[in-house]
Design a protein around this motif. Structure first.
Motif: not given
Length: 493
Positions: A104-115
């Motif tokens: 769920e957290q991966i799907i909701a993430s938008t900043d794919y370059l963040s730590k």
């Protein structure tokens, strides 16, 4: 990775460990060796997080999992063998729940370059790999495979845990640890209740295991076949050898011989320097040389010979009371469980004075049951037992650890078992079994399995007997104690 940092702990005023440090690598196979009471079991408990050290600490890498099988425990499950073994997979459910949250957290993430996103992906990968290692997709077949390897049959799977002896229940506890597939497995005397086939299966399993293994064992062959590194606990210190047990024994002797040689050479050198100083101490022309040699002595790093604990138990059985030629005769002994399965079926047996009888067979064949019947501990059987004239029995049970327990001191416990005339000699007898000084005031609950076995052996000496019945008497005993027991049995009259 696990790091042991300068840990110290003491009992009865003496250090069990003093400033001990070492590192456990991800694929290490470590044999932990030392005399009974040296602290092997205590060290495993500290690493497993079940006991605190007084100084120092244990650092465990993030997400590291540890599985620990103690030397003794009293399982109390009423589940079937297969159901109890499969409780090992409780972690699978929690991993699956965490994976759902991560998805769920991966799907909701938008900043794919963040730590943070990178950490989510890494944790997801770690958990997925963990499920693969545990065999989460075939839990039933994995469980059956491990149980069969440890000596259970398919017909045993549906039997209740409490139908089995404590040794067989310990096998299920071992199976659960192997099925959990922790990063590090800690095993304290795992072979005590295993037969030869099961030991060989466990050797192969551990040799090919993906993680680290630390084990305590007094089985030389088992240590050699599993471990490639040996850590010795001796006189509150640890000595780390990157070799198998047999090679460690060779290297230990070589190291001690080298240290003795170096010490002798250094002592000669010191004697010559001191002789020079004494001779020219008051000569002005030699003052600089004298001062130079005094400084040399002050800076000299003194050679120390590694201390070795050479204490061993020593005992002989008291003279056996006179008995007739016939010791015992069994007629039609039959023993069944639940009125269904005959463990012993119409056994006839005659034992005469001077004979040495070994009872052999696979685990579960009924060896301990037979010995309990012979000793008089088990009276629920059909048939009859006739003891010869003057026969007096001494019985050693493999389950002594279950009875030698409590807050009673060693001294009080042994005195309570001793006849009145022997009570003044109890302290000396305890000393012969390596319980000296304040050790006799230790409570039974803090003793290792080996120390409890020594107390059980001592109890056999408290009254003269002429028939010894011994069920796994070498369990928990170190190599030296096994040799002492063997010689005492050879001399038994």
């Amino acid at each position: 990775m696990i790091t042991v940092n300068s840990i110290s702990i003491h009992f009865s005023g003496n250090y069990l460990f003093d400033n001990v440090s070492f590192v456990v690598g991800d694929r290490d196979r470590i044999g932990l060796v030392g005399k009974n009471g040296a602290g092997k079991s205590t060290l495993l408990k500290i690493i497993a997080g079940q006991q605190e050290c007084e100084k120092g600490n244990i650092v465990v890498s993030k997400y590291q999992t540890i599985g620990y099988l103690p030397q003794e425990m009293i399982p109390s499950s009423t589940m079937s063998v297969i159901d109890e073994a499969m409780t090992a997979f409780k972690e699978v459910n929690s991993i699956n729940e965490e994976l759902e949250r991560l998805n769920e957290q991966i799907i909701a993430s938008t900043d794919y370059l963040s730590k943070e996103y990178e950490n989510l992906l890494q944790r997801h990968s770690e958990l997925t790999e963990r499920l693969n290692v545990m065999g989460a997709n075939n839990m039933q077949s994995q469980t059956e495979k491990v149980l069969l390897g440890l000596g259970f049959s398919h017909s045993d799977f549906t039997r209740k845990m409490n139908e089995f002896s404590s040794g067989w229940q310990m096998r299920v506890e071992l199976a659960k640890i192997l099925l959990q597939a922790p990063n590090t497995i800690l095993l304290d005397e795992p072979t005590n209740h295993l037969d030869i086939e099961s030991i060989q299966w466990l050797e192969s399993f551990l040799a090919n295991y993906y993680g680290a293994v630390i084990l305590v064992s007094h089985d030389k062959a088992f240590l050699d076949n599993v471990c490639k590194r040996t850590i010795e606990i001796n006189c509150a210190k640890v000595y780390d050898y990157k070799v198998s047990y047999s090679k460690y024994v060779e290297l230990l002797l070589e190291r001690q011989q080298q240290e003795i040689s170096q010490l002798n050479n250094q002592q000669k050198q010191i004697a010559e320097i001191e002789k020079f100083i004494e001779r020219f101490r008051y000569k002005a022309t030699k003052s600089k040389q004298v001062q130079s040699r005094i400084k040399m002595l002050d800076k000299m790093e003194r050679v120390e010979v590694t201390q070795t604990d050479t204490s061993n138990i020593h005992f002989k059985f008291p003279p056996a009371p006179h008995a007739g030629k016939l010791v015992l005769r069994l007629n039609g002994i039959t023993k069944s469980y639940d009125g269904v399965r005959n463990v012993i079926d119409k056994l006839d047996l005659t034992l005469e004075n001077g004979e040495r009888l070994v009872v052999a067979g696979r685990n579960g064949a009924g060896k301990s049951t037979l010995l309990r019947i012979l000793s008089g501990e088990d009276k629920s059987f059909d048939g009859e037992i006739n003891l010869g004239s003057g026969v007096q029995i001494g019985y050693f049970s493999q389950d002594n650890a279950e009875t030698i327990k409590g807050a009673t001191s060693i001294l009080d416990y042994v005195e309570s078992k001793a006849p009145t005339e022997l009570i003044p000699k109890v302290r000396d007898m305890l000393g012969a079994f390596l319980f000296r000084g304040d050790d006799v005031f230790k409570t039974l609950d803090v003793l290792s399995g080996g120390e409890k076995s020594r107390i059980a052996l001592l109890q056999l000496l408290l009254s003269p007997v002429n028939l010894l019945i011994l069920d796994e008497p070498t369990n928990h005993l170190d190599m030296h104690s096994k040799d002492v027991l063997m010689n005492a049995l050879k001399d038994f009259g």
